[in-house]
Design a protein around this motif. Structure first.
Motif, PDB file in Angstrom:
ATOM      1  N   MET A  70       5.894  -9.062  -1.430  1.00 14.77           N
ATOM      2  CA  MET A  70       4.475  -9.396  -1.129  1.00 14.77           C
ATOM      3  C   MET A  70       3.978  -9.275   0.341  1.00 14.77           C
ATOM      4  O   MET A  70       2.640  -8.723   0.568  1.00 14.77           O
ATOM      5  N   ALA A  71       4.816  -9.120   1.429  1.00 13.41           N
ATOM      6  CA  ALA A  71       4.578  -8.995   2.996  1.00 13.41           C
ATOM      7  C   ALA A  71       4.217  -7.502   2.640  1.00 13.41           C
ATOM      8  O   ALA A  71       3.257  -6.838   3.431  1.00 13.41           O
ATOM      9  N   LYS A  72       5.225  -6.805   2.113  1.00 16.60           N
ATOM     10  CA  LYS A  72       5.021  -5.237   2.170  1.00 16.60           C
ATOM     11  C   LYS A  72       3.801  -4.701   1.455  1.00 16.60           C
ATOM     12  O   LYS A  72       2.855  -3.972   2.254  1.00 16.60           O
ATOM     13  N   ASN A  73       3.326  -5.220   0.390  1.00 17.14           N
ATOM     14  CA  ASN A  73       2.067  -4.895  -0.174  1.00 17.14           C
ATOM     15  C   ASN A  73       0.800  -5.546   0.836  1.00 17.14           C
ATOM     16  O   ASN A  73      -0.160  -4.447   0.922  1.00 17.14           O
ATOM     17  N   ASN A  74       0.711  -6.476   1.390  1.00 15.07           N
ATOM     18  CA  ASN A  74      -0.416  -6.951   2.366  1.00 15.07           C
ATOM     19  C   ASN A  74      -0.284  -6.076   3.340  1.00 15.07           C
ATOM     20  O   ASN A  74      -1.295  -5.774   3.953  1.00 15.07           O
ATOM     21  N   PHE A  75       0.852  -5.563   4.231  1.00 15.98           N
ATOM     22  CA  PHE A  75       1.019  -4.716   5.359  1.00 15.98           C
ATOM     23  C   PHE A  75       0.502  -3.179   4.838  1.00 15.98           C
ATOM     24  O   PHE A  75      -0.391  -2.633   5.809  1.00 15.98           O
ATOM     25  N   PHE A  76       0.766  -2.942   3.758  1.00 15.34           N
ATOM     26  CA  PHE A  76       0.223  -1.455   3.371  1.00 15.34           C
ATOM     27  C   PHE A  76      -1.560  -1.427   3.105  1.00 15.34           C
ATOM     28  O   PHE A  76      -1.803  -0.605   3.631  1.00 15.34           O
ATOM     29  N   ASN A  77      -1.726  -2.617   2.638  1.00 21.15           N
ATOM     30  CA  ASN A  77      -3.363  -3.059   2.601  1.00 21.15           C
ATOM     31  C   ASN A  77      -3.867  -2.787   4.049  1.00 21.15           C
ATOM     32  O   ASN A  77      -4.884  -2.423   4.312  1.00 21.15           O
ATOM     33  N   ALA A  78      -3.218  -3.848   5.074  1.00 18.19           N
ATOM     34  CA  ALA A  78      -3.817  -3.697   6.229  1.00 18.19           C
ATOM     35  C   ALA A  78      -3.688  -2.304   6.857  1.00 18.19           C
ATOM     36  O   ALA A  78      -4.645  -1.697   7.723  1.00 18.19           O
ATOM     37  N   LEU A  79      -2.708  -1.461   6.590  1.00 20.48           N
ATOM     38  CA  LEU A  79      -2.406  -0.159   7.219  1.00 20.48           C
ATOM     39  C   LEU A  79      -3.360   0.651   6.817  1.00 20.48           C
ATOM     40  O   LEU A  79      -3.917   1.573   7.639  1.00 20.48           O
TER      41      LEU A  79
END
Length: 138
Positions: A70-79
């Motif tokens: 979930m962290a990865k998914n949200n950081f990709f969104n932020a990116l």
């Protein structure tokens, strides 16, 4: 184009509440506050500066919870939000999340990007395993 003042004030308040809850170790409730703030951001969310920091806060909270997917998914969104690609913290945490998801080639890419923007200092408070992944590349 700007978010209307009332919505912006609510977003800021919800994020402050999320930060306070995070600091108290109430991470599930923090995620709820951040998500409620994100829900107030108009579509498409990726076009708003506000989304960059909300997705980052959600991702960081999931990271600290050990939910690296979930962290990865949200950081990709932020990116993919304004200035996300040039934010060293987003790149660092995305790389760390990918590392924990055992996606080491991708982790190297983002950890190296964070290093190129901030140098070794961004890794000072992080586990040595992350800098260790890219040490032979720098």
């Amino acid at each position: 184009m700007e978010i209307n003042e009332n919505a912006h004030d609510q977003i800021v308040q919800l994020c402050k509440q999320g930060d306070t809850l995070f600091d108290k170790g109430q991470t599930d409730k923090a995620i709820e506050s951040y998500t409620a703030a994100l829900d107030l951001v108009p579509l498409p969310k990726s076009e708003w500066d506000t989304s960059t920091w909300i997705y980052t806060a959600i991702g960081d909270t999931y990271f600290h919870n050990g939910d690296y997917e979930m962290a990865k998914n949200n950081f990709f969104n932020a990116l993919n939000c304004p200035d996300g690609i040039s934010n060293p913290f987003i790149l660092l945490r995305l790389g760390e999340s990918l590392f924990e998801c055992e996606e080491l080639d991708k982790a190297k890419e983002y950890l190296l990007r964070a290093y190129m923007l901030e140098g070794y200092k961004i890794f000072f408070t992080e586990d040595d395993k992350y800098i260790g992944l890219i040490i032979d590349m720098i």
